[in-house]
Design an enzyme around this catalytic site. Structure first.
Site, short mmCIF file in Angstrom:
data_model
loop_
_atom_site.label_atom_id
_atom_site.label_comp_id
_atom_site.label_asym_id
_atom_site.label_seq_id
_atom_site.Cartn_x
_atom_site.Cartn_y
_atom_site.Cartn_z
N LYS A 1 -13.06 -1.49 6.71
CA LYS A 1 -12.43 -2.44 7.64
C LYS A 1 -12.97 -2.19 9.06
CE LYS A 1 -8.78 -1.95 4.37
NZ LYS A 1 -8.86 -3.17 3.63
N TRP B 1 0.82 -1.21 0.00
CA TRP B 1 0.00 0.00 0.00
C TRP B 1 0.85 1.25 0.00
CZ3 TRP B 1 -4.32 -0.56 -2.16
CH2 TRP B 1 -5.02 -1.76 -2.03
N ASP C 1 -1.85 6.65 6.36
CA ASP C 1 -2.94 5.87 5.77
C ASP C 1 -3.34 4.81 6.80
OD1 ASP C 1 -4.59 4.08 4.52
OD2 ASP C 1 -3.18 3.52 2.93
N1 PMP Z 1 -4.50 1.48 2.01
C1 PMP Z 1 -4.58 0.37 2.77
C2 PMP Z 1 -3.68 0.23 3.96
C3 PMP Z 1 -5.50 -0.63 2.44
O1 PMP Z 1 -5.59 -1.74 3.17
C4 PMP Z 1 -6.35 -0.45 1.30
C5 PMP Z 1 -7.39 -1.48 0.90
N2 PMP Z 1 -7.21 -2.74 1.31
C6 PMP Z 1 -6.20 0.70 0.55
C7 PMP Z 1 -5.28 1.65 0.93
C8 PMP Z 1 -7.04 0.95 -0.67
O2 PMP Z 1 -8.34 1.20 -0.29
P1 PMP Z 1 -9.51 1.44 -1.35
O3 PMP Z 1 -9.70 0.15 -2.06
O4 PMP Z 1 -10.65 1.82 -0.46
O5 PMP Z 1 -9.09 2.54 -2.25
#
Ligand code: PMP
Length: 361
Positions: free
Chosen positions: A196, A102, A172
C-alpha cells in the site's frame, strides 16, 4: 501509454517517478553490468541498497535506536501468526481489539497459539466506529495489546494511539504506515505489509523494541524468529531484494516530498476533499463511517441505490479513474488514496462524482 488513476486498496498505485527510475535501472544497476534483482543479497552492491533503504525508513519514521527494523518475505497475514509466536511467554494471554475484518483475521490466527481476550469490539456500531478506550477491558498482565489502526475494508481509522501502560502495544499498520508521523516509542511492535504505502507486494516490515524479542515459542520457524532475523540484519534467509530496492526508491521519494509531516498535510487535504464531496452531495453519496473514525487512506461510500454502482464504475473507468469498487465482502464503492495517489487524482474523482450526481441525482 495512458496511466490511469488507480484507487485500488492494495497492491496500490506507486509513484510514477519511482517506476520511471526503476525502469531506467532495470537492466543495469549502478554500472554493475546487471539488474539489482540479479545481485547476490550478500554482495556489496545489494548491501548498499539494503542499508540505505533501512536508514531512510528509520529516518522517515524517526525510529528510536532501541528498535530493530526487520524486512521479511511475506505479508501482514503471516504476521498474524508470527507476532504471538514471538511475543508470548508461557502461560500468558494476549489482548486484541476488534474493529473489523482485519482485526478479526488477526484474532482467529492468534487463537491458534495464544489465549486471546477480546478487550473491545466495534460490533455495536456494525464496525463503523471505534469503541472508546474508556470501555476497553485491558489486562495489565497481557503479553501485548494488538489493534488495527486502519481497517482497510471498512475505512475505519484510529486518529489516536491507545494507552496500554507497560503492556506493549502491537499495531497492524499495513494500510496507514508512512501516511503521517507517528511516535514509534509508544509501540512495542509495528508491522505492515508493503503493497500500500511501501512498495510492491511480497515484503512485510516489522519494527520491534529490542527487549521484546529473543523468547520465541519453540515451534517458531527460524526465519520467523525476530531475534534471529534481527541478528542477521534480516538476511537469515534471502530477503525480497527487488521489492526492498523499490521500497527504498519510495522512501527517497517520500523524503524529497518533505517527509511524513508534508505527507500528512497532503493526505489530510485529499481525504477532506473527498469526504466534503460526499457530505455536500445533497444525500446522493453517503459515507457509512462515523465521522471521527473516517480513514484518510480508504474512503468507502455508497450511492442512492446499488444499481447505480455499475454505471458509476464504468463511467469512472472511461474517465481514467479505476478500481473504485468496494471490497467484495461489503460492496459499495471505495477510493483508496494512499501516499502515491496525487492530489490531482482526488480532484479528478471529485469532479467526476459531482458530474455523475448531477446526471443521476
Ligand atoms: N492487515 C490489513 C490492515 C490489510 O489491509 C491487509 C491487506 N489488505 C492485510 C492485513 C493482509 O495483508 P496480506 O495480504 O499482505 O497478508
Amino acid at each position: 501509454m495512458t496511466r490511469v488513476h488507480n484507487f485500488n486498496a492494495g497492491p496500490a498505485a506507486l509513484p510514477l517517478s519511482v517506476l520511471e527510475e526503476a525502469r531506467e535501472e532495470l537492466l543495469e544497476f549502478a554500472g554493475s553490468g546487471m539488474s539489482i534483482m540479479e545481485h547476490s543479497h550478500r554482495g556489496k552492491v545489494y548491501d548498499a541498497v539494503h542499508e540505505e533503504a533501512l536508514s531512510l525508513l528509520r529516518e522517515l519514521l524517526a525510529v528510536p535506536a532501541d528498535y530493530d527494523i526487520l524486512l521479511l518475505q511475506g505479508g501482514a497475514s503471516q504476521q498474524f501468526a508470527v507476532v504471538p509466536m514471538n511475543l508470548l511467554l508461557p502461560g500468558q494471554s494476549a489482548d486484541y481489539v476488534n474493529t473489523g475484518a482485519w482485526s478479526k483475521k488477526a484474532i482467529s490466527e492468534a487463537k491458534k497459539y495464544a489465549k486471546v481476550n477480546i478487550v473491545a469490539s466495534g460490533e455495536a456500531s456494525n464496525f463503523l466506529a471505534i469503541p472508546p478506550q474508556s470501555e476497553w477491558t485491558l489486562d495489565p498482565d497481557a503479553a501485548y495489546v494488538h489493534y488495527t489502526p486502519n481497517e482497510t475494508i471498512s475505512g475505519v481509522e484510529f486518529h489516536w494511539v491507545p494507552e496500554t501502560g507497560d503492556v506493549p502495544l502491537v499495531a497492524d499498520m499495513s494500510s496507514t504506515i508512512l501516511s503521517r508521523p507517528i511516535d514509534v516509542s509508544k509501540f512495542g511492535l509495528i508491522y505492515a505489509g508493503a503493497q500500500k504505502n511501501i512498495g510492491p507486494a511480497g515484503l512485510v516490515i516489522v519494527i520491534v523494541r529490542e527487549d521484546l524479542i529473543g523468547q520465541a515459542l519453540p515451534i517458531t520457524p527460524s526465519i520467523w524468529d525476530y531475534k534471529i532475523q534481527a541478528d542477521a540484519d534480516s538476511m537469515s534467509n534471502t530477503p525480497p531484494t527487488y521489492t526492498w530496492y523499490l521500497a527504498g526508491l519510495v522512501f527517497k521519494w517520500l523524503k524529497a516530498k518533505g517527509g511524513l509531516e508534508a505527507m500528512a498535510e497532503i493526505n489530510k487535504r485529499k481525504a477532506d476533499k473527498l469526504y466534503a464531496a460526499i457530505d455536500n452531495s445533497g444525500g446522493f453519496y453517503r459515507s457509512p463511517v462515523e465521522p471521527s473514525a473516517r480513514s484518510w487512506m480508504n474512503v468507502p461510500f455508497l450511492l442512492p441505490s446499488g444499481e447505480l454502482e455499475k454505471p458509476f464504475l464504468e463511467q469512472a473507468k472511461q474517465a481514467g479513474l479505476v478500481t473504485l469498487a468496494g471490497h467484495r465482502s461489503v460492496g459499495g464503492l471505495r477510493a483508496s488514496i494512499y501516499n502515491a495517489m496525487p492530489e490531482e487524482g482526488v480532484d479528478r474523482l471529485v469532479e467526476f462524482m459531482q458530474d455523475f450526481a448531477r446526471r443521476y441525482g
